[in-house]
Design a protein around this motif. Sequence first.
Motif, mmCIF file in Angstrom:
data_model
loop_
_atom_site.group_PDB
_atom_site.id
_atom_site.type_symbol
_atom_site.label_atom_id
_atom_site.label_comp_id
_atom_site.label_asym_id
_atom_site.label_seq_id
_atom_site.Cartn_x
_atom_site.Cartn_y
_atom_site.Cartn_z
ATOM 1 N N PHE A 186 0.873 -1.173 0.000
ATOM 2 C CA PHE A 186 0.000 0.000 0.000
ATOM 3 C C PHE A 186 0.909 1.222 0.000
ATOM 4 O O PHE A 186 1.728 1.381 0.899
ATOM 5 C CB PHE A 186 -0.871 0.057 1.262
ATOM 6 C CG PHE A 186 -1.989 -0.938 1.332
ATOM 7 C CD1 PHE A 186 -2.029 -2.061 0.529
ATOM 8 C CD2 PHE A 186 -3.026 -0.743 2.234
ATOM 9 C CE1 PHE A 186 -3.067 -2.983 0.617
ATOM 10 C CE2 PHE A 186 -4.073 -1.643 2.337
ATOM 11 C CZ PHE A 186 -4.081 -2.769 1.509
ATOM 12 N N GLU A 232 -14.026 -1.429 9.796
ATOM 13 C CA GLU A 232 -14.267 -2.574 8.929
ATOM 14 C C GLU A 232 -13.699 -3.825 9.591
ATOM 15 O O GLU A 232 -12.917 -3.749 10.547
ATOM 16 C CB GLU A 232 -13.604 -2.362 7.567
ATOM 17 C CG GLU A 232 -12.094 -2.205 7.686
ATOM 18 C CD GLU A 232 -11.386 -2.143 6.356
ATOM 19 O OE1 GLU A 232 -11.945 -1.611 5.384
ATOM 20 O OE2 GLU A 232 -10.266 -2.632 6.293
ATOM 21 N N HIS A 269 -12.509 -8.152 8.519
ATOM 22 C CA HIS A 269 -12.298 -9.157 7.477
ATOM 23 C C HIS A 269 -12.497 -10.538 8.103
ATOM 24 O O HIS A 269 -11.582 -11.072 8.741
ATOM 25 C CB HIS A 269 -10.898 -9.020 6.872
ATOM 26 C CG HIS A 269 -10.562 -7.613 6.488
ATOM 27 N ND1 HIS A 269 -11.297 -6.894 5.564
ATOM 28 C CD2 HIS A 269 -9.608 -6.755 6.936
ATOM 29 C CE1 HIS A 269 -10.792 -5.688 5.438
ATOM 30 N NE2 HIS A 269 -9.782 -5.557 6.272
ATOM 31 N N GLN A 300 -5.047 -9.563 8.658
ATOM 32 C CA GLN A 300 -4.506 -8.501 7.799
ATOM 33 C C GLN A 300 -3.351 -7.837 8.525
ATOM 34 O O GLN A 300 -3.521 -7.334 9.654
ATOM 35 C CB GLN A 300 -5.578 -7.470 7.445
ATOM 36 C CG GLN A 300 -5.105 -6.444 6.395
ATOM 37 C CD GLN A 300 -6.211 -5.520 5.954
ATOM 38 O OE1 GLN A 300 -6.936 -4.964 6.793
ATOM 39 N NE2 GLN A 300 -6.379 -5.366 4.643
ATOM 40 N N PHE A 313 0.079 -5.174 8.478
ATOM 41 C CA PHE A 313 0.673 -3.976 7.877
ATOM 42 C C PHE A 313 2.064 -3.786 8.468
ATOM 43 O O PHE A 313 2.210 -3.770 9.693
ATOM 44 C CB PHE A 313 -0.153 -2.725 8.196
ATOM 45 C CG PHE A 313 -1.523 -2.711 7.582
ATOM 46 C CD1 PHE A 313 -2.573 -3.365 8.186
ATOM 47 C CD2 PHE A 313 -1.740 -2.055 6.373
ATOM 48 C CE1 PHE A 313 -3.841 -3.364 7.615
ATOM 49 C CE2 PHE A 313 -3.003 -2.046 5.798
ATOM 50 C CZ PHE A 313 -4.049 -2.710 6.415
ATOM 51 N N HIS A 346 -11.520 -2.688 12.749
ATOM 52 C CA HIS A 346 -10.401 -1.724 12.690
ATOM 53 C C HIS A 346 -10.720 -0.620 11.698
ATOM 54 O O HIS A 346 -11.525 -0.789 10.768
ATOM 55 C CB HIS A 346 -9.099 -2.429 12.273
ATOM 56 C CG HIS A 346 -9.167 -3.101 10.931
ATOM 57 N ND1 HIS A 346 -9.733 -4.359 10.755
ATOM 58 C CD2 HIS A 346 -8.792 -2.684 9.697
ATOM 59 C CE1 HIS A 346 -9.669 -4.682 9.460
ATOM 60 N NE2 HIS A 346 -9.116 -3.694 8.791
ATOM 61 N N HIS A 347 -10.034 0.522 11.899
ATOM 62 C CA HIS A 347 -10.159 1.598 10.918
ATOM 63 C C HIS A 347 -9.189 1.300 9.767
ATOM 64 O O HIS A 347 -8.099 0.799 10.005
ATOM 65 C CB HIS A 347 -9.809 2.937 11.576
ATOM 66 C CG HIS A 347 -10.221 4.134 10.768
ATOM 67 N ND1 HIS A 347 -9.528 4.546 9.665
ATOM 68 C CD2 HIS A 347 -11.264 4.989 10.900
ATOM 69 C CE1 HIS A 347 -10.117 5.608 9.144
ATOM 70 N NE2 HIS A 347 -11.175 5.890 9.855
ATOM 71 N N PRO A 348 -9.558 1.599 8.529
ATOM 72 C CA PRO A 348 -8.576 1.462 7.439
ATOM 73 C C PRO A 348 -7.321 2.283 7.718
ATOM 74 O O PRO A 348 -7.343 3.229 8.503
ATOM 75 C CB PRO A 348 -9.333 1.999 6.214
ATOM 76 C CG PRO A 348 -10.779 1.795 6.545
ATOM 77 C CD PRO A 348 -10.880 2.018 8.034
ATOM 78 N N LEU A 349 -6.244 1.883 7.039
ATOM 79 C CA LEU A 349 -4.911 2.420 7.304
ATOM 80 C C LEU A 349 -4.896 3.943 7.469
ATOM 81 O O LEU A 349 -5.423 4.669 6.626
ATOM 82 C CB LEU A 349 -3.978 2.024 6.152
ATOM 83 C CG LEU A 349 -2.528 2.492 6.240
ATOM 84 C CD1 LEU A 349 -1.832 1.916 7.484
ATOM 85 C CD2 LEU A 349 -1.759 2.098 4.974
HETATM 86 N N1 LIG Z 1 -9.025 -1.817 1.559
HETATM 87 C C1 LIG Z 1 -7.962 -2.469 1.953
HETATM 88 O O1 LIG Z 1 -7.466 -3.353 1.283
HETATM 89 N N2 LIG Z 1 -7.412 -2.084 3.156
HETATM 90 C C2 LIG Z 1 -8.192 -2.053 4.351
HETATM 91 O O2 LIG Z 1 -8.669 -3.361 4.620
HETATM 92 C C3 LIG Z 1 -7.384 -1.555 5.501
HETATM 93 O O3 LIG Z 1 -7.498 -2.105 6.635
HETATM 94 O O4 LIG Z 1 -6.621 -0.587 5.269
#
Ligand SMILES: NC(=O)N[C@@H](O)C(=O)O
Length: 170
Positions: free
Chosen positions: A63, A78, A80, A85, A87, A133-136
Amino acid sequence: MSSDKLQLLPALPLCAKAFAPFGQVIECSGHASYAINAGSSQRFSDLAQLEADTDGRLALSIFRANAQRTPLTLSCLERHPRGSQAFMPLNGQAFVVVVAEQAPGSARQAAESLRVFVSNGCQGINFRSGVWHHPLLSLGAGDFLVADRLGPGPNCEEIDLSSWGLGIAL
Ligand SMILES: NC(=O)N[C@@H](O)C(=O)O
Ligand code: NI
């Protein structure tokens, strides 16, 4: 939205113990290592438990994040359900992690239940499957190595926080 209209949530430095209900912190600090490759490297092994359901597979992506403008405002949460996930910042950029054990039903509940952490840029995180969680939210422009589940079927549930006037106190 100006900061005086936001309800600012406190942020804590990211640490493995506090983050444990939500996943793992990916860092060398606090972990044993062993010499590999004739001593030319130290291996810090198995730092996160990556998950994917049987229909999917784990994939690596990058990303390329822009720096978030401050004051940080929360737009959504959001989760999953089909996989974890992770980072990992590749350029030492600090980032903010917002998590919740349950989906909040109101701004008041969100203010009470959301947990906010700040990575020092040498720490990554791995969200367990299904963690809200909130997106990045990167505090500096830079790349993140992302390991998450790709495959058939929906893998992102979202709730909208954009009208709740929530921000982060940095
Ligand atoms: N959209 C995407 O792939 N990223 C999100 O899931 C996030 O947690 O940033
Ligand atoms: Ni996500």
